[in-house]
Design an enzyme around this catalytic site. Structure first.
Site, PDB file in Angstrom:
ATOM      1  N   ALA A 259       0.815  -1.214   0.000  1.00  0.00           N
ATOM      2  CA  ALA A 259       0.000   0.000   0.000  1.00  0.00           C
ATOM      3  C   ALA A 259       0.851   1.269   0.000  1.00  0.00           C
ATOM      4  O   ALA A 259       0.378   2.340  -0.361  1.00  0.00           O
ATOM      5  CB  ALA A 259      -0.902  -0.010   1.233  1.00  0.00           C
ATOM      6  N   LYS A 260       2.099   1.143   0.421  1.00  0.00           N
ATOM      7  CA  LYS A 260       3.051   2.268   0.434  1.00  0.00           C
ATOM      8  C   LYS A 260       2.450   3.517   1.084  1.00  0.00           C
ATOM      9  O   LYS A 260       2.537   4.617   0.546  1.00  0.00           O
ATOM     10  CB  LYS A 260       3.590   2.529  -0.972  1.00  0.00           C
ATOM     11  CG  LYS A 260       4.268   1.276  -1.553  1.00  0.00           C
ATOM     12  CD  LYS A 260       5.000   1.479  -2.829  1.00  0.00           C
ATOM     13  CE  LYS A 260       5.785   0.250  -3.254  1.00  0.00           C
ATOM     14  NZ  LYS A 260       4.965  -0.912  -3.672  1.00  0.00           N
TER      15      LYS A 260
END
Lengths: 270, 270
Positions: free
Chosen positions: A95-96
């Site tokens: 998801a960073k």
């Protein structure tokens, strides 16, 4: 999941393969599109065909968000399917994320509690208080970007910061954060020669390694420089496995590709 | 929305206020919890009460993702409500995304096409090819983190990179990216003295400024050093406005707070 459980799984399966579930409706077999939830059906088939060869699955959230609420439902069904049927699997929400403290807490709640992922990828740019809310969760893991596999990695990550590259400074600094034992790092396979230096800074941490295969990285090179006593590597492959065929035999072909990688890994582990 | 339309709106409303819709079910008036979609109802009431005073709304995606599919539905209803009823409003998905090229393209599709936001916040760590997919969308805006308002900003953003701070290097480098005219930047209000230096690098760009109010930044200081001929600032306020009261008068109190800020802004614009 504890780190020891992940290590045990790697030893049992003789594999440190992570399969990236980056599911694009334009690339999956077209016969699936007639089903109610093609993304979930695709993932289910890939998981059923590869779960004894892989130790981890990594859905990239972008590919689910792109389909709005339906995509989020597919993501939820996928993680639930893995947790219910293969509780030994180490799950990664790619998801960073990363934001100010109270916001990062909400992301942590979303992925660790609501969706019950074992881990999430995060970005380091906003520093300590943007990452520590993730680290606060027991037996959950926060995988921070260090040196990525894309061309843009050289824009900022390798800039010289007071005599050392930024990504090394990121690694070094993060070791002082609270609950830093819950940190893992993203290090791209396309930069295998960097692993020696990285292991000097984080000898014991797990590294999530994208870029083997489609992006040109070499498995043997990465292992030569990056492996530690507990293996310490999760090698991700997305497209090379999940899109090995776009016919009705897609799951079978995905298994063949996963098996090739698992065999290579078994050889390396000997 | 074009940049000129945003500037026109600022001049018409005599405001450059952005209201952050960071909606936490634990903080909103408890009488709303009996409704089917409390988050949307809360947002709707806030928007109805402030849309003539604000030029922008900024839902932070973390606060929606934390409630899973229901949260994503609330986000979708909120953006649709704004787009249908107040098409002049500049909408910001505060998502801080960023990934390799094909993945960033999926995020861009999610927020620019599926949800139809005017803009999105992104993180710079992965460099050019992680941001350019967002920049490719015409009349959409990509708001990149430069210098944030949190304590962790000093972990990496202000490190000295070849004689200049990293955030300045980020600003400088990004000017060379394709379609860089679609870039705006996040600059925290808690660091008002930095605006002079920032304006030397990006004199014409819009800056999204969090941290006024709850986080301690001063509106007048930010405007003194950061404003340009087209105003060039969007000042975000979240908690100070939306949580001005947690009683049944919450929308009325939110309007009062927004009005205070709009008045201050009108004075500054004179």
């Amino acid at each position: 999941m504890t780190t020891q459980q992940l290590i045990d799984q790697i030893k049992n399966k003789k594999s440190f393969l992570c399969v990236g579930l980056d599911v694009d409706l334009n690339k999956i077999p077209q016969h699936l599109l007639a089903l109610e939830d093609p993304i979930f059906e695709f993932n289910k088939a890939i998981i059923d065909a590869t779960h004894d060869l892989a130790v981890s699955y990594k859905p990239n959230t972008a590919f689910y968000e792109a389909y709005g609420i339906k995509g989020w439902q597919s993501l939820e069904k996928t993680i639930n399917y893995i947790n219910e049927n293969h509780p030994d699997i180490f799950t990664i929400a790619d998801a960073k994320r990363g934001d100010i403290g109270n916001t990062s807490s909400m992301y942590a709640k979303a992925f660790f509690e609501d969706l019950n992922f074992d881990s999430i990828t995060v970005a380091p740019y906003m520093g300590k208080d943007s990452v520590e809310p993730f680290l606060a969760f027991e037996n959950k893991h926060t995988i921070m970007l260090a040196l990525t596999s894309n061309e843009g990695a050289f824009d900022f990550q390798t800039l010289n910061v007071d005599g050392t590259e930024l990504y090394k400074q990121v690694l070094e600094t993060s070791k002082n954060w609270k609950n830093s034992e819950n940190l893992m790092y993203v290090v791209g396979a396309t930069k295998a020669e960097y692993f020696t230096e990285i292991r000097k800074i984080v000898p014991d941490s797990f590294l999530l390694v994208p870029g083997v295969g489609a992006q040109g990285g070499s498995l043997s090179e990465v292992c030569k420089y990056g492996m530690n006593a507990n293996v310490g590597l999760l090698i991700n492959s997305s497209r090379a496995i999940i899109y090995a065929s776009n016919g009705t035999d897609f799951a079978e072909k995905a298994r063949e590709e996963a098996l090739k990688m698992q065999h290579e890994m078994e050889e390396i582990l000997k």
